[in-house]
Scaffold this motif. Structure first.
Motif, PDB file in Angstrom:
ATOM      1  N   ALA A   1      12.565  34.908 -30.742  1.00 48.85           N
ATOM      2  CA  ALA A   1      13.498  35.989 -31.095  1.00 48.85           C
ATOM      3  C   ALA A   1      13.928  36.704 -29.811  1.00 48.85           C
ATOM      4  N   TYR A   2      15.197  37.068 -29.753  1.00 48.99           N
ATOM      5  CA  TYR A   2      15.689  37.727 -28.537  1.00 48.99           C
ATOM      6  C   TYR A   2      16.606  38.886 -28.888  1.00 48.99           C
ATOM      7  N   ASN A   3      16.694  39.821 -27.953  1.00 51.66           N
ATOM      8  CA  ASN A   3      17.576  40.971 -28.106  1.00 51.66           C
ATOM      9  C   ASN A   3      18.866  40.689 -27.337  1.00 51.66           C
TER      10      ASN A   3
ATOM     11  N   GLY B   1       7.255  37.852 -24.584  1.00 46.27           N
ATOM     12  CA  GLY B   1       5.924  38.093 -25.113  1.00 46.27           C
ATOM     13  C   GLY B   1       5.545  37.131 -26.220  1.00 46.27           C
ATOM     14  N   TYR B   2       4.258  36.847 -26.291  1.00 46.50           N
ATOM     15  CA  TYR B   2       3.696  36.155 -27.447  1.00 46.50           C
ATOM     16  C   TYR B   2       2.235  36.556 -27.544  1.00 46.50           C
TER      17      TYR B   2
ATOM     18  N   ILE C   1       9.850  44.273 -24.507  1.00 45.52           N
ATOM     19  CA  ILE C   1      10.127  42.876 -24.149  1.00 45.52           C
ATOM     20  C   ILE C   1      11.506  42.533 -24.711  1.00 45.52           C
ATOM     21  N   TRP C   2      12.104  41.480 -24.160  1.00 46.67           N
ATOM     22  CA  TRP C   2      13.458  41.120 -24.560  1.00 46.67           C
ATOM     23  C   TRP C   2      13.471  39.826 -25.372  1.00 46.67           C
ATOM     24  N   MET C   3      12.397  39.073 -25.292  1.00 48.97           N
ATOM     25  CA  MET C   3      12.244  37.853 -26.084  1.00 48.97           C
ATOM     26  C   MET C   3      10.779  37.706 -26.485  1.00 48.97           C
ATOM     27  N   GLY C   4      10.549  37.010 -27.609  1.00 43.71           N
ATOM     28  CA  GLY C   4       9.178  36.779 -28.017  1.00 43.71           C
ATOM     29  C   GLY C   4       9.082  35.669 -29.043  1.00 43.71           C
ATOM     30  N   ALA C   5       7.884  35.076 -29.143  1.00 43.69           N
ATOM     31  CA  ALA C   5       7.624  34.025 -30.138  1.00 43.69           C
ATOM     32  C   ALA C   5       7.135  34.696 -31.412  1.00 43.69           C
TER      33      ALA C   5
END
Length: 382
Positions: A152-154, A180-181, A253-257
């Motif tokens: 997922a990303y912003n 992040g994950y 964070i700007w992206m994550g699993a």
């Protein structure tokens, strides 16, 4: 909720063309759910109520055992203890468990093979209804829904999201601590990301999923995990899937699993920035169904199978599984999606298309490889 239950009652009545001859004595189905509280509530307040309206002699006792693999392990341990004691009429009729423990229970002869008698059995399709963790599970399971791990990303911070693990590596090096994950201790989304990483670095997806297990491949796994250790130096390890979503929501964070279903649910509840978008990256990330099963010596096996048939009804899948809760269908999507509203389709498939799912959804590896990857992570990454 009352309106949805009323709709379900009608759908159940229309679909109630199954076998007859069930006794009229009162029974209580014991349903054990190894999942979040919202899944427990689906059975307790929607599906169970609708089923009882059409079958007034059947009541429900729905119990949640928690989340993560520990919740499924608790159900497995209870059934195993009853089997080892030689007990008949086990006290769980329906168990919703993870892929890993469904496979383990099938391998240890703890499950009843029931799906061939279901009205909607032809719609129980896909490789994850045939084998899981290297075990033959065909006939023992009906996926309630399928859940997909995605990135997922912003879009406020990420104008061009990665489409592959290689692009993600490059992006993380250029944007330290903005991905992040949750590692392997904070839930299955982090475990799934780790498995996807090993598939990517080794290029041995088919080998790890189809087997057989060979210790000769442990070296390449350890090498891929060593590279994950370096990757982790520039990431934020969160406290869990919810922690990853919270960090995304706050802009930390700007992206994550993450799990797609929880992302969609939080958007539906107004808890999540609606702009956060999932994307599936190549060579793929695991999909992880939750399986409805019937224990081998369940006291009410026939009613249990009939209840699971309700969950496999395409109308129920469309109205409850997809529209109400934002999960991917557990049964053949070709039977479900034509019944889903355009609004629900747009929300569920925003960022991750049906074609992406077909191309990039991956299974978890064999239990032996799965365990070795987690052990290597514990030793090398920590």
């Amino acid at each position: 909720m009352r309106r949805l239950v009323a709709v379900l009652v009608v759908l159940v009545a229309v679909a109630a063309t199954g076998p007859t001859g069930y006794g009229q004595s009162r029974v209580t189905l014991q349903v054990a759910i190894a999942a979040d509280v919202n899944v427990v509530e689906v059975h307790r307040n929607f599906l169970g109520v609708a089923f009882s309206k059409n079958h007034p002699t059947v009541g429900f006792n729905v119990v949640g055992t928690g989340t993560g693999e520990a919740a499924s392990r608790a159900i497995y341990a209870k059934l195993k203890a009853q089997a080892d004691a030689g007990r008949r009429n086990w006290d769980i009729d329906v168990a919703l468990v993870s892929m890993r423990y469904a496979a383990q229970m099938a391998r240890e002869n703890l499950l009843h093979r029931f799906t061939s008698d279901l009205q909607f059995a032809p719609y129980v399709v896909g490789p994850d209804t045939v084998r899981a963790f290297g075990v033959d599970i065909k006939g023992y399971v009906v996926p309630m829904f399928r859940n997909q791990i995605a990135i997922a990303y912003n879009p406020h911070f990420v104008s061009k999201p990665p489409r592959t693990f290689a692009e993600l590596e490059t992006w993380v090096r250029a944007n330290p601590r903005r991905f992040g994950y949750n590692g392997i201790r904070g839930g299955v989304s982090g475990i799934g990301f780790t498995m996807g990483w090993v598939f990517y670095k080794t290029g041995q997806y088919d080998l790890f999923v189809q087997g057989p297990y060979d210790k000769a491949h442990e070296g390449m796994i350890r090498s891929s995990v060593e590279q994950l250790r370096e990757f982790n130096r520039n990431v934020t390890v969160t406290s869990g899937n919810a922690g990853t979503l919270d960090a995304l929501n706050r802009g930390e964070i700007w992206m994550g699993a993450v799990w797609v279903d929880q992302l969609v649910a939080w958007k539906n509840e107004g808890r999540m920035n609606p702009e956060i978008t999932p994307v599936l990256i190549g060579p793929g990330l695991p999909i992880y169904p939750l399986y409805l099963t019937v224990p081998r010596e369940a006291a009410n096996r026939d009613w249990a199978a009939r209840y699971i048939d309700l969950v496999a009804n395409p109308h129920i899948q469309a109205k409850v599984i997809v529209e109400q809760f934002g999960w991917y269908p557990g049964i053949d999507p070709n039977r479900v999606m034509p019944l889903v509203s355009d609004k629900a389709k747009a929300l569920l498939f925003r960022g991750v298309t049906a074609e992406d799912l077909a191309r990039y959804s991956r299974q978890m590896p064999l239990a032996e490889y799965y365990d070795f990857i987690l052990l290597a992570y514990e030793e090398i990454v920590r």
